[in-house]
Scaffold this active site. Sequence first.
Site, PDB file in Angstrom:
ATOM      1  N   HIS A   1      26.566  46.936  52.591  1.00  0.00           N
ATOM      2  CA  HIS A   1      25.700  47.258  53.788  1.00  0.00           C
ATOM      3  C   HIS A   1      26.507  48.040  54.932  1.00  0.00           C
ATOM      4  O   HIS A   1      27.517  47.631  55.140  1.00  0.00           O
ATOM      5  CB  HIS A   1      24.861  45.975  54.271  1.00  0.00           C
ATOM      6  CG  HIS A   1      24.319  45.335  53.021  1.00  0.00           C
ATOM      7  ND1 HIS A   1      22.909  46.042  52.621  1.00  0.00           N
ATOM      8  CD2 HIS A   1      24.459  44.250  52.479  1.00  0.00           C
ATOM      9  CE1 HIS A   1      22.690  45.280  51.493  1.00  0.00           C
ATOM     10  NE2 HIS A   1      23.341  44.044  51.473  1.00  0.00           N
TER      11      HIS A   1
ATOM     12  N   THR B   1      52.408  33.141  22.134  1.00  0.00           N
ATOM     13  CA  THR B   1      51.925  34.186  23.192  1.00  0.00           C
ATOM     14  C   THR B   1      52.939  34.995  23.506  1.00  0.00           C
ATOM     15  O   THR B   1      52.777  36.289  23.913  1.00  0.00           O
ATOM     16  CB  THR B   1      51.244  33.323  24.404  1.00  0.00           C
ATOM     17  OG1 THR B   1      52.135  32.889  25.133  1.00  0.00           O
ATOM     18  CG2 THR B   1      49.900  32.558  24.057  1.00  0.00           C
TER      19      THR B   1
ATOM     20  N   LYS C   1      47.865  35.905  25.395  1.00  0.00           N
ATOM     21  CA  LYS C   1      48.752  36.500  26.330  1.00  0.00           C
ATOM     22  C   LYS C   1      47.927  37.018  27.424  1.00  0.00           C
ATOM     23  O   LYS C   1      47.529  38.099  26.967  1.00  0.00           O
ATOM     24  CB  LYS C   1      49.860  37.025  26.011  1.00  0.00           C
ATOM     25  CG  LYS C   1      51.082  37.069  26.832  1.00  0.00           C
ATOM     26  CD  LYS C   1      51.834  35.653  27.122  1.00  0.00           C
ATOM     27  CE  LYS C   1      53.112  35.764  27.538  1.00  0.00           C
ATOM     28  NZ  LYS C   1      53.745  34.388  27.767  1.00  0.00           N
TER      29      LYS C   1
END
Length: 285
Positions: free
Chosen positions: A238, A58, A13
Amino acid sequence: MPTFELGPNQYGKAETRLVRVERGPAGDRITDLNVSVALRGDLAASHLTGDNAGVLPTDTQKNTVYAFAREFGIDGIEAFAERLAEHFVASQPSIHEARVSIQQYPWQDVDGAHTFRRDGSEVRTATVHHGHYGTQTVSGVTGLVLLKTTDSEFHGFVQDRYTTLPETRDRILATSVDATWRAVQGRPDPAAARAALVEAFADTYSLALQQTLFAMGSRVLQRCPEVLEVRLSLPNRHHFLVDLAPFGLDNPNEVYFAADRPYGLIEGVVRRDGVAIPEEVAWTF
């Protein structure tokens, strides 16, 4: 006639969202988690014939997460993940290995009672593998955004016909830290590890982000003796100085363009010299 065989497989799950509120006279405390479970074992029949005799649904795994939060509480995400992983292996004969991964989202108390605010993009992480090899716990942090406005240079690099980047003796250095650390025994204090990362970034005069990476990993090892190795992924966020000359203006390192992509990605592992690192459990997906 071609034949086929089942390779490595797992199921579980994913991303069970759990918020637990601990209520008390001194104010509430909130724990906000995202829990993912993956199980491996004697599960071939489910794939080959549709026989689910060894399959723990699950949905049951999800319910277990909620029930354990109520019954046992959440005393740190490492301990909670270990408890869940050990339970799934011990309670189900068909399950031989379990992996529980948890993300924790930070909230800050606003009024000392019942009001909270979400605290930025930083997320605490823990992943536990449990099986015949014992229990291995990896802790970490993702999305820890750090920036310093100076004390960073970048020069002396390789230059060829395609190089346009100028050398610099003074630049903004910014990154979003993804870091994990692991120990053989004990659970290192995540607050101490995080503080070590931040302090090393702040007080290292950086000639390269690679140098900063090594300093950050080394500081965690110094502060947390239980930790054997630190893995770091540092995207270089950057900041380019804007040319204001067309407008008749100078720019003494004050106005920058913050680029989100493309970006340099610096990654590495810092580990203790001469210490045997246990083989990491290889779950490829």
